[in-house]
Design a protein around this motif. Structure first.
Motif, mmCIF file in Angstrom:
data_model
loop_
_atom_site.group_PDB
_atom_site.id
_atom_site.type_symbol
_atom_site.label_atom_id
_atom_site.label_comp_id
_atom_site.label_asym_id
_atom_site.label_seq_id
_atom_site.Cartn_x
_atom_site.Cartn_y
_atom_site.Cartn_z
ATOM 1 N N TYR B 632 -26.037 52.933 22.442
ATOM 2 C CA TYR B 632 -27.347 52.613 23.019
ATOM 3 C C TYR B 632 -28.103 51.766 22.030
ATOM 4 O O TYR B 632 -27.913 51.154 21.782
ATOM 5 C CB TYR B 632 -27.690 54.162 22.549
ATOM 6 C CG TYR B 632 -28.601 54.191 21.302
ATOM 7 C CD1 TYR B 632 -27.684 54.737 20.447
ATOM 8 C CD2 TYR B 632 -29.640 54.494 21.501
ATOM 9 C CE1 TYR B 632 -28.050 54.550 18.760
ATOM 10 C CE2 TYR B 632 -30.065 54.633 19.928
ATOM 11 C CZ TYR B 632 -29.738 54.728 18.727
ATOM 12 O OH TYR B 632 -30.206 54.890 17.874
ATOM 13 N N CYS B 633 -29.116 51.580 23.493
ATOM 14 C CA CYS B 633 -30.164 50.526 22.284
ATOM 15 C C CYS B 633 -31.713 50.842 23.536
ATOM 16 O O CYS B 633 -30.973 50.522 24.826
ATOM 17 C CB CYS B 633 -29.755 48.971 23.167
ATOM 18 S SG CYS B 633 -31.082 47.657 22.498
ATOM 19 N N ASP B 634 -32.503 51.933 22.864
ATOM 20 C CA ASP B 634 -33.056 52.081 23.422
ATOM 21 C C ASP B 634 -34.490 51.371 22.802
ATOM 22 O O ASP B 634 -35.012 50.836 21.988
ATOM 23 C CB ASP B 634 -33.285 54.111 23.254
ATOM 24 C CG ASP B 634 -33.493 54.337 22.377
ATOM 25 O OD1 ASP B 634 -33.239 53.803 21.205
ATOM 26 O OD2 ASP B 634 -32.913 55.653 22.118
ATOM 27 N N THR B 635 -35.602 52.121 23.112
ATOM 28 C CA THR B 635 -36.949 51.910 22.911
ATOM 29 C C THR B 635 -36.965 51.776 21.241
ATOM 30 O O THR B 635 -37.378 50.679 20.719
ATOM 31 C CB THR B 635 -37.981 52.047 23.177
ATOM 32 O OG1 THR B 635 -37.547 52.617 24.397
ATOM 33 C CG2 THR B 635 -39.308 51.857 23.492
ATOM 34 N N ALA B 637 -34.364 51.939 19.131
ATOM 35 C CA ALA B 637 -33.605 51.450 18.329
ATOM 36 C C ALA B 637 -34.287 50.010 18.309
ATOM 37 O O ALA B 637 -33.792 49.210 17.556
ATOM 38 C CB ALA B 637 -32.191 51.443 18.914
ATOM 39 N N ASN B 638 -34.063 49.223 20.057
ATOM 40 C CA ASN B 638 -34.701 47.493 19.974
ATOM 41 C C ASN B 638 -36.007 47.764 18.766
ATOM 42 O O ASN B 638 -35.750 46.252 18.373
ATOM 43 C CB ASN B 638 -35.331 47.535 20.929
ATOM 44 C CG ASN B 638 -34.371 46.591 21.659
ATOM 45 O OD1 ASN B 638 -34.854 45.565 21.404
ATOM 46 N ND2 ASN B 638 -35.357 45.854 22.892
ATOM 47 N N GLU B 639 -36.790 48.246 18.646
ATOM 48 C CA GLU B 639 -37.981 47.995 17.878
ATOM 49 C C GLU B 639 -37.494 47.743 16.030
ATOM 50 O O GLU B 639 -38.026 47.365 15.408
ATOM 51 C CB GLU B 639 -39.264 49.317 18.265
ATOM 52 C CG GLU B 639 -39.703 49.184 19.526
ATOM 53 C CD GLU B 639 -40.574 50.722 18.679
ATOM 54 O OE1 GLU B 639 -40.618 51.167 18.692
ATOM 55 O OE2 GLU B 639 -41.536 50.499 19.884
ATOM 56 N N LYS B 640 -36.269 48.980 15.761
ATOM 57 C CA LYS B 640 -36.070 48.644 14.977
ATOM 58 C C LYS B 640 -34.805 47.594 14.374
ATOM 59 O O LYS B 640 -34.599 46.840 13.080
ATOM 60 C CB LYS B 640 -35.185 50.014 14.451
ATOM 61 C CG LYS B 640 -35.911 50.830 13.832
ATOM 62 C CD LYS B 640 -35.302 52.266 13.193
ATOM 63 C CE LYS B 640 -36.039 53.292 13.182
ATOM 64 N NZ LYS B 640 -35.189 54.603 13.256
ATOM 65 N N GLY B 641 -35.121 46.599 15.708
ATOM 66 C CA GLY B 641 -33.926 45.290 15.876
ATOM 67 C C GLY B 641 -32.576 46.228 15.851
ATOM 68 O O GLY B 641 -31.296 45.112 14.817
ATOM 69 N N CYS B 643 -30.452 46.416 17.582
ATOM 70 C CA CYS B 643 -29.774 46.747 18.849
ATOM 71 C C CYS B 643 -29.162 44.930 18.603
ATOM 72 O O CYS B 643 -29.400 44.072 19.251
ATOM 73 C CB CYS B 643 -30.292 46.020 19.981
ATOM 74 S SG CYS B 643 -30.456 48.194 20.853
ATOM 75 N N TRP B 648 -23.921 47.026 18.705
ATOM 76 C CA TRP B 648 -25.032 48.504 19.028
ATOM 77 C C TRP B 648 -25.319 49.984 17.833
ATOM 78 O O TRP B 648 -24.208 49.655 17.951
ATOM 79 C CB TRP B 648 -25.489 48.109 20.018
ATOM 80 C CG TRP B 648 -25.452 47.691 21.418
ATOM 81 C CD1 TRP B 648 -26.378 46.859 21.041
ATOM 82 C CD2 TRP B 648 -26.210 47.741 22.291
ATOM 83 N NE1 TRP B 648 -26.798 45.920 22.319
ATOM 84 C CE2 TRP B 648 -26.669 46.530 23.624
ATOM 85 C CE3 TRP B 648 -25.773 49.076 23.284
ATOM 86 C CZ2 TRP B 648 -27.403 46.220 24.209
ATOM 87 C CZ3 TRP B 648 -26.676 48.521 25.164
ATOM 88 C CH2 TRP B 648 -26.380 47.762 24.896
#
Lengths: 380, 705
Positions: B632-635, B637-641, B643, B648
């Protein structure tokens, strides 16, 4: 003393007065149900006692030749001014009030009796000066006489009684043949004075200054009358609103004695005195209210009849003054109940609770009967 | 003696008297008209106003229904809460006596003798505003002398007893007993049971029309409390009383309508299993986070159900909240804290979280591939570590070559159907789902001549319960996404590509599902193709104990009997799926379901769950399952870098059921950012199943004589 003829005694008048008084007692009994304080204070019994005293006073007054009062006029005047003045100056210190003389449990309100005294004094004055009534000086003198009574009552302060006395003065002046030209000039002048004075008064009016002649609550009453706030739940307009609900919900025949919800559940305030007309309108309906108004109109008519039958001007003016007193109190009280006039403390004649007021009115009727008993017989 | 000064002639003229009489007469006539206007013309209005004055409607609160688990353990009940109230009219007349009462009362409650002033800027709000006793009593005297005004709310029982005794000496002061909701199991069942809150201004009209009182009665805000609000709440009763001007009740104007108590709900939950599942989940998450030295797994779900009946036995959604903290009043700071939490503790994630399904979705692909004869069970397919596939957006698009990798670096080599499932080979399922000779391109033998395609994959997924609401009695339920070309056009404004089909085949890409849907897919297979209606309700009883509704297992559909599979005229995605619907519907052959069961059994015996379930064999019960590692790559995970392409983060999924031959328990576990399915979610599932059988053993012993 002339022979008096009891044939001339107006039993219709006495009967009407007696009927209204008895009805008033019954209505008071219904109105105070649920108010423990008023029941415990034996309100109904007190009113019955007052009515009894009043009846005796009425008969005595009727028996006394009214013309003696004319002879005693100066004395009556000085006594009244003295009583009011003493009460005003020392009343607070001696009795805790400048309105009442308290004699044990009984409170005597001299300003009530001032209504009778002013009728007797002015009737005497005008009957003596009726030929000069068109002269401004006569009018002015009558006003000065009235002023020394009124001033103490205004200072008490008892605005409504002051107005009653002023109305009595004007009414007697009118009956005595007040020049209509003079009336128009005076009317024009007063409009002018009011036009300038009222705005000035309102601009300088300070609601915090409770020592003034016009109390904030009095101004509030007038303002509430002129601009009612129908949303007020407990405001100054609340009482009048509840009075209208009481009257309006009475319908044709009313909700029945002791069954008016507004009265019995105490939504209607001061229902045994100021608002007794609303109470009776609720419990006896349109028909009952009309009957009460009709009887009051009948009493007034019988007083005016006495004024016409009187053998002299003095007697005529006394009877006429009594008619004025009853009419004015009736109009102001019912007008207030029907939201046609601002709220004042004037009672509904013979019906409302109140000893001094009741006895005063009985004296007035006694004077009328006295006049009738001594009128010139038309039967030759 | 005859007074000589008075003239002996009546000089008052008739016209002056008559004019007076006329004026009085006119005024009296005005009065009579006015009376007629009020009493006759507008009488009805005033009668109505008089009635409004004297009649007051009092709503009588009904008792809210109690919620139990399947064994009668109380999950939600009503308990007494004590308030100190003042009835100003009953206070003594003497001011000194009132002051004495105030001072003595202040010793027992947390309200000072005097504080603040009740003014429009600082109004009196019972239980909330900060005023002293004197101010509250003054307020009571002025505005509601005959009504109870709350001075102190929710005082403890010991103090309540003291005040109850003292109130004999304190006329006007009394103790009010109010019922509040209590949740003995608290946060353990909060996400299912929910909590209550005040009636909002939006709903006020709806509820006041039904006799509820907006600042007295509470309504369900979440969970069963909300879903079954009308059943639990009962019906308020009504008294119409005559009151006097002070508000004192004189009598009942009409016969009293008693409130109708709410109905009691028995849920299907087993609190013991719920407790076990929760501690297993928390233990596993805590253990992994401690082992990894970071707060990696942030949320998780466990659901246990009987696949043959659809009864949910346990449903844990972590993180959750303490519903007892909301019982009397919802504390703003607590609610805001929950609301602001990105992990969404207020949501029952078991039914409400839409998550990438990962490999557990391969069951749908497998079902379709066998039933549509894309492969035969015996067919062996080569599964290299990765395959190069052309990602084509239109049939004539030459497509960009893209690499699709398997999860095992060295690949699986040759796999048959059972091997494909047990090893959860991505490459195997890419070929089942999207493979055809042309699309597979060079280098890969075209072993699957025609893949399932997105349209057929979708219909089989839906047949297993994906992509739609399952109808469980929980308000948070979500439907998930089973993507197709039309959906992608609308949601992403893009054509469907062949690559989308490949990744959908392994449960990645656009596919989202709730944990409950994933559990239902396995339960359907376990139950030989029968999709049971999942439920948390076992029985509903009225207040007298009469059964109103009794649970009966309900088959939503049986994929081997009910034609629920759409037939498409051609398996490709071009032009969208709907255009290719033939209208024909078919069933799934029973042997297909059996094959998948065998595949799931192999997962436990020789596949991805072999290690995890190695100890499970000891209890002598055969299990079957499937793992999932959903990238997954949700908001967040993306914020935490996190992705990083090709690496992933992933959610861990595992589902399993047992016994294999006659399944009575099916469990799904989900760990957000849990990494590998088998190692993180696997133990949770296994231990929950173990707990189930332990409890079963305890129960059977308990029933022995």
């Amino acid at each position: 003393m002339r022979n008096i003829s009891w044939r001339h005694f107006d039993f219709w008048l006495l009967g009407s007065v007696a009927f209204l008084t008895v009805f008033g007692v019954t209505m008071i009994s219904s109105a105070i149900a649920g108010n423990i304080e008023l029941v415990e204070a034996n309100t109904v019994l007190k009113q019955i006692i007052f009515a009894g005293i009043g009846f005796v006073v009425l008969i005595i007054t009727a028996m006394i030749d009214y013309r003696y009062w004319g002879a005693l006029s100066s004395f009556l005047y000085l006594a009244m001014v003295g009583a009011l003045g003493v009460l005003f100056i020392f009343g607070n210190a001696l009795f805790g009030s400048s309105r009442w003389f308290s004699l044990g449990p009984i409170l005597i309100q001299p300003s009530e009796f001032a209504k009778i005294v002013i009728i007797l004094i002015l009737a005497n004055f005008f009957s003596q000066n009726i030929d000069n009534i068109k002269k401004p000086m006569t009018v002015l003198r009558s006003l000065v006489i009235t002023f020394f009574i009124i001033i103490w009552i205004i200072l008490q302060p008892d605005l409504s009684t002051s107005i009653v006395i002023l109305v009595l003065w004007f009414s007697l002046l009118w009956a005595s043949g007040l020049d209509i030209k003079m009336l128009l000039i005076a009317g024009g002048a007063s409009i002018g004075v009011l036009g300038i004075g009222l705005p000035l008064f309102l601009l300088n009016y300070d609601p915090e200054n409770t020592a003034g002649l016009i109390k904030p609550y009095q101004l509030d009453r007038v303002i509430n009358f002129l601009f009612p706030d129908s949303n007020a739940r407990y405001g100054a307009d609340y009482n009048v609103q509840q009075a209208l609900i009481s009257i309006g919900s009475g319908g044709w025949f009313g909700k029945g004695y002791n069954s008016g919800t507004q009265v019995q559940l105490r939504f209607l305030k001061v229902r045994h005195s100021d608002f007794i007309f609303s109470a009776l309108s609720e419990e006896f309906g349109f028909v009952g209210a009309i009957v009460v108004i009709a009887i009051l109109a009948f009493i007034i008519a019988r007083c005016l009849r006495a004024a016409r039958l009187s053998s002299d001007t003095y007697g005529a003016l006394i009877a006429y003054g009594a008619a004025t007193l009853i009419s004015f109190q009736t109009i102001v009280n019912i007008g207030m109940n029907l939201r046609l006039l601002p709220v004042t403390g004037l009672t509904l004649p013979f019906v409302s609770y109140g000893g001094s007021s009741l006895i005063t009115l009985f004296i007035a009727i006694g004077l009328v009967e006295s006049v009738l008993l001594r009128h010139k017989s038309l039967e030759f | 003696m005859s007074p000589s000064t008075i003239s002996s002639q009546n000089k008052i003229t008739n016209n002056r008297i008559i004019s007076f009489a006329v004026v009085i007469g006119i005024v009296f006539l005005v009065f009579i008209f006015r009376l007629f206007f009020y009493q006759i013309l507008n009488g009805d209005t005033y009668v109505a106003l008089a009635v409004e004055n004297r009649l007051r409607e009092i709503s009588l609160a009904p008792t809210r229904g109690v919620i139990f688990d399947r064994n009668g353990i109380v999950l939600a009940r009503n308990v007494a809460s004590y308030n100190v109230v003042v009835t100003a009219a009953n206070l003594p007349d003497d001011q000194g006596a009132i002051q004495n009462i105030i001072r003595s009362l202040a010793e027992y409650i947390d309200v000072p003798v005097s504080r603040g002033e009740i003014i429009p800027e600082n109004p009196f709000v019972p239980c909330v505003s900060d005023h002293g006793i004197s101010q509250i009593i003054e307020y009571g005297e002025q505005s509601a002398p005959f009504r109870d005004v709350k001075i102190a709310c929710n005082i403890d029982q010991v103090k309540a007893q003291i005040i109850q005794e003292k109130s004999m000496d304190w006329p006007g002061i009394s103790l009010e007993i109010e019922t509040v909701r209590d949740y003995p199991t608290g946060s353990l069942t909060a996400s299912i049971i929910g909590f209550l809150g005040p009636i909002s201004s939006l709903e006020e009209e709806y509820y006041t029309d039904r006799g509820f009182v907006s600042n007295r009665d509470k309504i369900g805000y979440a969970g069963l409390e909300r879903y079954y609000e009308s059943i639990l709440s009962g019906k308020p009763g009504k008294r119409v009383v005559e009151v006097d001007v002070g508000g004192r009740i004189i009598r009942d104007a009409v016969p009293v309508i008693s409130p109708l108590p709410g109905q009691n709900i028995y849920t299907t939950l087993d609190t013991r299993l719920q407790q076990a599942a929760e501690s297993i989940l928390l233990g596993e998450i805590g253990g992994w986070n401690a082992y990894l030295g970071e707060l990696r797994i942030t949320s998780g779900v466990v659901i246990a159900m009987n696949p043959q009946t659809g009864e949910i036995l346990a449903m844990v959604s972590y993180p959750t909240y303490e519903n007892n903290r909301m019982a009397r009043v919802i504390p703003t700071y607590y609610y805001q804290q929950l609301y602001a939490d990105v992990r969404n503790p207020l949501l029952n994630q078991a039914v409400g979280a839409e998550l990438p399904a990962g490999s557990v979705f391969k069951l749908a692909t497998a079902l379709g591939a066998l039933n549509e004869e894309v492969v035969t069970p015996e067919q062996v397919i080569t599964t290299p570590p990765e395959i190069q596939l052309a990602n084509k957006y239109t049939p004539n698009d030459p497509g960009k070559s893209k690499t699709y990798v398997d999860w095992k670096d060295e690949g699986f080599g040759e796999l048959d159907f059972i091997g494909g499932i047990s090893n959860s080979s991505n490459v195997y399922f890419y070929q089942l789902g999207g493979g055809d000779a042309e699309e597979l391109g060079t280098g890969i033998p075209g072993e699957v001549p025609e893949g399932l395609g997105i349209c057929r994959l979708g219909t089989y997924a839906r047949a297993l319960g994906y992509g739609d609401y399952l109808g469980i009695e929980l308000p948070d339920e979500a439907d998930g996404i089973i993507p197709d070309p039309k959906w992608k056009r609308i949601a992403h404004g893009e054509n469907w590509s062949t690559g989308d089909t490949y990744i959908t085949s392994v449960g990645q890409g656009f596919v989202t599902a709730t944990p409950l849907q994933i559990l239902m897919s396995a339960a359907t297979i376990a139950n030989d193709g029968m999709l049971m209606q999942p439920t948390v309700i076992r029985q509903i009883e009225d207040a007298e104990g009469e059964t109103v509704l009794s649970f009966k297992p309900e088959i939503k559909w049986d994929i081997t009997v009910d034609p629920v599979i759409d037939v498409y005229s051609d398996p490709t995605s071009a032009g969208g799926c709907e255009a290719k619907l033939t209208g024909e519907k078919i069933t799934v052959d029973p042997w297909v379901v059996e094959k998948i069961q065998e595949g799931m059994r192999a997962v436990v015996t020789e596949g991805t769950l072999e290690d995890v379930f190695s100890t499970f064999a000891n209890i002598g019960i055969a299990a079957a399952g499937k793992t999932g590692t959903a990238e997954y790559c949700d908001t967040f995970a993306n914020e935490k870098g996190l992705c990083i392409p090709g690496s992933w983060p992933s959610h861990a999924w595992t589902l399993a059921y047992a016994p294999y031959d006659n399944p009575e328990i099916a469990v799904v576990a989900f760990a957000y950012n849990g990494g590998e399915g088998a190692s993180v979610a696997g133990p949770i599932v296994r231990r929950t199943i173990e707990a189930y059988f332990e409890l079963k053993a305890i129960d059977s012993r308990a029933y022995l004589p």
